[in-house]
Design a protein around this motif. Structure first.
Motif, PDB file in Angstrom:
ATOM      1  N   ARG A  72       0.750  -1.307  -0.001  1.00  0.00           N
ATOM      2  CA  ARG A  72      -0.152  -0.176   0.113  1.00  0.00           C
ATOM      3  C   ARG A  72       0.941   1.371  -0.021  1.00  0.00           C
ATOM      4  N   CYS A  78       0.151   8.444  -5.786  1.00  0.00           N
ATOM      5  CA  CYS A  78       0.276   7.186  -4.890  1.00  0.00           C
ATOM      6  C   CYS A  78      -0.803   6.843  -4.029  1.00  0.00           C
ATOM      7  N   ARG A  79      -1.207   5.388  -3.958  1.00  0.00           N
ATOM      8  CA  ARG A  79      -2.093   5.098  -3.055  1.00  0.00           C
ATOM      9  C   ARG A  79      -1.946   5.757  -1.677  1.00  0.00           C
ATOM     10  N   GLU A  80      -1.078   5.888  -1.186  1.00  0.00           N
ATOM     11  CA  GLU A  80      -0.931   6.603   0.422  1.00  0.00           C
ATOM     12  C   GLU A  80      -0.048   7.710   0.073  1.00  0.00           C
ATOM     13  N   ASP A  81      -0.726   8.573  -0.513  1.00  0.00           N
ATOM     14  CA  ASP A  81      -0.189  10.209  -0.909  1.00  0.00           C
ATOM     15  C   ASP A  81       0.448  10.860   0.332  1.00  0.00           C
ATOM     16  N   LEU A  82      -0.208  10.548   1.327  1.00  0.00           N
ATOM     17  CA  LEU A  82       0.327  11.541   2.544  1.00  0.00           C
ATOM     18  C   LEU A  82       1.880  10.724   2.932  1.00  0.00           C
ATOM     19  N   GLU A 131      -4.913   2.439  12.060  1.00  0.00           N
ATOM     20  CA  GLU A 131      -4.194   1.551  11.429  1.00  0.00           C
ATOM     21  C   GLU A 131      -2.641   1.077  11.765  1.00  0.00           C
TER      22      GLU A 131
END
Lengths: 346, 423
Positions: free
Chosen positions: A101, A114-118, A314
């Motif tokens: 991820r 990006c999927r996890e842009d942060l 998470e």
């Protein structure tokens, strides 16, 4: 042959035989020695003199094991689990899902893809912050140390002044500066009273990044200045006298004597400040909360937010991100060690 | 001398023992609590009365701030089994499975079922629960806007009535601010919950009929663009949304200080305004603006719950029974100026001589029947925080220019999907 413990007892006994110690203190000491002897003597018989060394480091090892090694192993395990439950036995194993991820990206240079842009925003912000903050911190600390090393007036006073912010809690530093820089803060009040317009110190991304760096340099430079000052004072004055007699100017002496002889100290400063910059969190979090937007969100805050501040909690994703960060830090440390060896050989 | 010393030592030890025995007889319970207004003081007063009548129980109230204490720390404490005995919470979904079932412990479980709406009792239950009682809703809230009426009067501009849209309120607030030299025209708390009502009014729908969730709707975009417009035109205090980092941030201080014409918040601010504005200016609550989706705010409120890890379930149940009783809850509601969830409190005599507060309370009571189905689904479907927090944070990225609205909608949908996957 006498044991390590007996040797120390003899030394202490010699010390306590001095007349200045009152009888009650002596009694307490005797009682303590008796108790220690009662425990240590059989222990030494059991493990031998060499084994006693391990007995003495055992408490520290236990603390290291419980508070550092065990959490590290737990973090490693969590990185491969999912869900939002806290205890390991309640968490399902998800393999490499969390790492996948983090690294699912169309273009690593563009966080928005990006999927996890942060995560990637935090990574980019951290790299920029570390590069600029460390460079400025080392430069400002060096200049300050050079000035304070000269025979200026009130040198002791200035050394204290520059060191004072180091004693403040990072949260206190953040709150003081927030009070100064917020939209209706002291600095804007002064600007307005002088006929100017309010500046968006904490609501413009560029201004916020600028102030985060300035404040962290302000808060930490005293510590590094002190280290560099110690390094400067360890350089023998005769070298400068000899250089002067040979006709070298101040700049030449600085380049040929100060810089090379200060290099080991500079390396220490570089390593310490770099590690601290990568770990930046508390002060920045209290100062900007990571904003505006995500402009001052660094890696540790990202990990904290994903694991603890977000309602989803998470923990697995947060643990995976901290594994990535640990890997980067390992690489950096290895690079620094290599650099250190090279400079020592030179 | 020696025997006298021994006697003193003996007396001291006996006294210590007596104290220890006495201390052991009193059960200490802890409540984690946060306050928007005076509710912490009111609760303490009521608990003092409880303690006087029940000397075997001492209740310690740990007052914490909402953003850190309730939102961030409490869930971890409870998950780790280190939580308090009871707490005032808003995010009831994340504690499911951790509550104490009060049904076998309270004096009369039927009283609880009759007194509190079934939907609020059910909101605390897990999927496989049946009739457990875990706590009660001690405050109902409704989101909605407030205006500074004095500024309208000074500007000589009529307060709009009837079906007024967000666009119209924005325009008229701007005119009032310009006419009176007020720094800011309009503001909304930095909260996805606050944004949801206006978005639903603009026609947004989060929940599809098949149970899936779609964030990107024309209504959502419309309200996001209005919020963006407030920021680009400088009529809202940018500190509130942009300068707050990743947490909830209220715009109340601007309104209280007379720097704001219109403020989108909710009924829980009434006590705060009654206390802190005083007679500095006239303020009032106005109906939620209307739009293609109707005129709706968001329901909300706080729950008072007991946690299963308590070591004193029987004593906790006595405290819960006391705080949920008609007289106590009535006193709590009347003193805090809250809207009650209890169905049998009868006519309330709010303890305020502030006519503005009383009028605002009536205004919010009138808003309740207008709340949309989407709003109820969001609040009580267990997804409120999983949706509201990403909405808040992604909108902030749009306001700072980090993301375009198109990019934000994609990321927002991903955020919500990810959060739903971890539930």
């Amino acid at each position: 042959m006498i044991s390590f413990l007996e040797y120390n007892m003899i030394k202490l006994n010699t010390f306590f035989s001095a007349d200045f110690l009152a009888a009650p203190l002596r009694m307490v000491y005797d009682a303590l020695v008796s108790v220690m002897d009662f425990i240590m003597h059989p222990l030494q018989n059991l493990v031998g003199v060499r084994g006693m060394a391990y007995i003495f480091v055992l408490p520290n090892l236990l603390i290291f094991g419980i508070f550092i090694l065990f959490p590290m192993l737990l973090n490693f395990y969590y990185a491969f689990t999912g869900g939002s439950r806290l205890f390991p036995q309640d968490r399902p194993f998800v393999g490499l899902d969390n790492l996948n991820r983090l690294f699912t990206c169309q273009d690593f240079l563009s966080p928005n893809t990006c999927r996890e842009d942060l995560f990637w925003r935090a990574a980019t912000n951290t790299v920029t912050f570390v590069f600029l903050q460390v460079a400025l911190l080392v430069l400002v600390s060096l200049v300050t140390a050079l000035i304070l090393n000269r025979n200026i007036q009130a040198r002791g006073f200035f050394r204290s002044v520059f060191f004072y912010p180091v004693l403040l809690s990072p949260v206190v530093v953040a709150l003081i500066w927030k009070w100064i820089l917020q939209q209706d803060g002291v600095l804007n009040a002064i600007i307005v009273s002088l006929g100017g317009e309010k500046l968006p110190f904490l609501i413009s991304a560029d201004w916020a990044r600028f102030w985060v760096i300035v404040i962290s340099v302000w808060a930490q430079m005293g510590f590094y200045t002190l280290i560099l000052l110690a390094g400067l004072q360890s350089i023998p004055g005769e070298l400068y006298e000899a250089a002067s007699m040979d006709g070298a100017g101040a700049v030449q002496a600085f380049r040929a004597i100060t810089i090379p002889l200060l290099m080991p100290t500079m390396l220490v400063v570089l390593v310490l400040s770099l590690i601290r910059a990568v770990q930046a969190f508390d002060q920045v979090f209290a100062f900007t909360g990571g904003g505006p937007g995500t402009a001052t969100t660094y890696m540790v805050q990202y990990i904290f937010t994903v694991g603890f501040a977000s309602p989803a909690r998470e923990f697995g994703l947060a643990a995976a991100a901290s594994l990535v960060m640990a890997a980067v830090l390992l690489l950096l440390t290895a690079g620094q060690l290599r650099l250190g060896r090279t400079s020592n050989l030179a | 001398m020696k025997s006298r010393g021994l006697l003193f030592l003996l007396i001291a030890l006996v006294a210590l023992g007596v104290n220890l025995v006495a201390a052991q007889d009193v059960v200490e319970l802890r409540i984690t609590w946060y306050s928007d207004g005076n509710e912490g003081e009111v609760l303490r007063g009521l608990l003092d009365e409880f303690e006087a009548a029940n000397p075997d129980i001492k209740v310690v109230v740990d007052e914490v701030d909402y953003a850190n204490g309730i939102q961030q720390l409490l869930p971890v404490q409870v998950e780790a089994g280190e939580g308090p005995d009871m707490a005032r919470i808003t995010n009831f979904d994340i504690y499911k499975g951790k509550y104490l079932d009060l049904r076998p412990l309270v004096a009369d479980a039927a009283y609880w079922e009759e007194s509190f709406p079934a939907s609020t009792l059910a909101a605390l239950r897990s999927a496989d629960d049946t009739d457990q009682i875990y706590g009660f809703q001690n405050q109902v809230t409704v989101t909605g806007p407030f205006i500074n009426r004095t500024l309208f009067e000074q500007a000589g501009i009529e307060v709009p009535t009837g079906d007024v849209t967000w666009e119209e309120w924005t325009e008229v607030s701007k005119q009032v601010a310009e006419a009176t030299g007020t720094p800011y025209a309009i503001a909304m708390d930095r909260s996805g919950h606050r944004f949801a009502g206006p978005a639903f009014s603009q026609g947004a729908t989060y929940f599809n009929e098949d149970g899936s969730i779609t964030m990107d709707t024309p209504g959502f975009r419309k309200m996001a663009e209005i919020l963006l417009g407030w920021h680009t035109s400088g009529i809202t205090p940018a500190d509130v949304w942009i300068g707050a980092g990743g947490t909830y941030n209220p715009a109340a201080p601007y309104f209280i200080n007379g720097q704001l014409v219109m403020y989108m918040s909710g009924s829980w601010q009434i006590s705060n305004f009654a206390t802190n504005i005083g007679d500095a200016f006239d303020w009032e609550a106005v109906p939620n603006p209307t739009g293609p989706g109707g005129s709706t705010g968001m329901p909300g409120g706080t729950f008072f719950v007991a946690f299963g890890d308590t070591e004193h379930p029987a004593e906790v149940a006595r405290v819960m029974d006391y705080l949920a009783s008609v007289d106590v809850l009535k006193a709590f509601t009347e003193k805090t100026l809250f809207l009650p969830a209890h169905l049998g409190l009868g006519e309330l005599n709010y303890q305020t001589d502030n006519a503005l507060a009383a009028a605002a309370l009536n205004m919010f009571v009138a808003e309740v029947p207008k709340l949309s189905e989407q709003a109820y689904k969001l609040q009580y479907g267990g997804l409120a925080f999983a949706i509201n927090d990403p909405v808040r944070d992604r909108l902030t990225q749009v306001l700072t220019g980090e993301l375009t609205l198109d990019e934000a909608m994609v990321q927002l949908q991903q955020d919500v999907d990810d959060k739903l996957a971890t539930r």
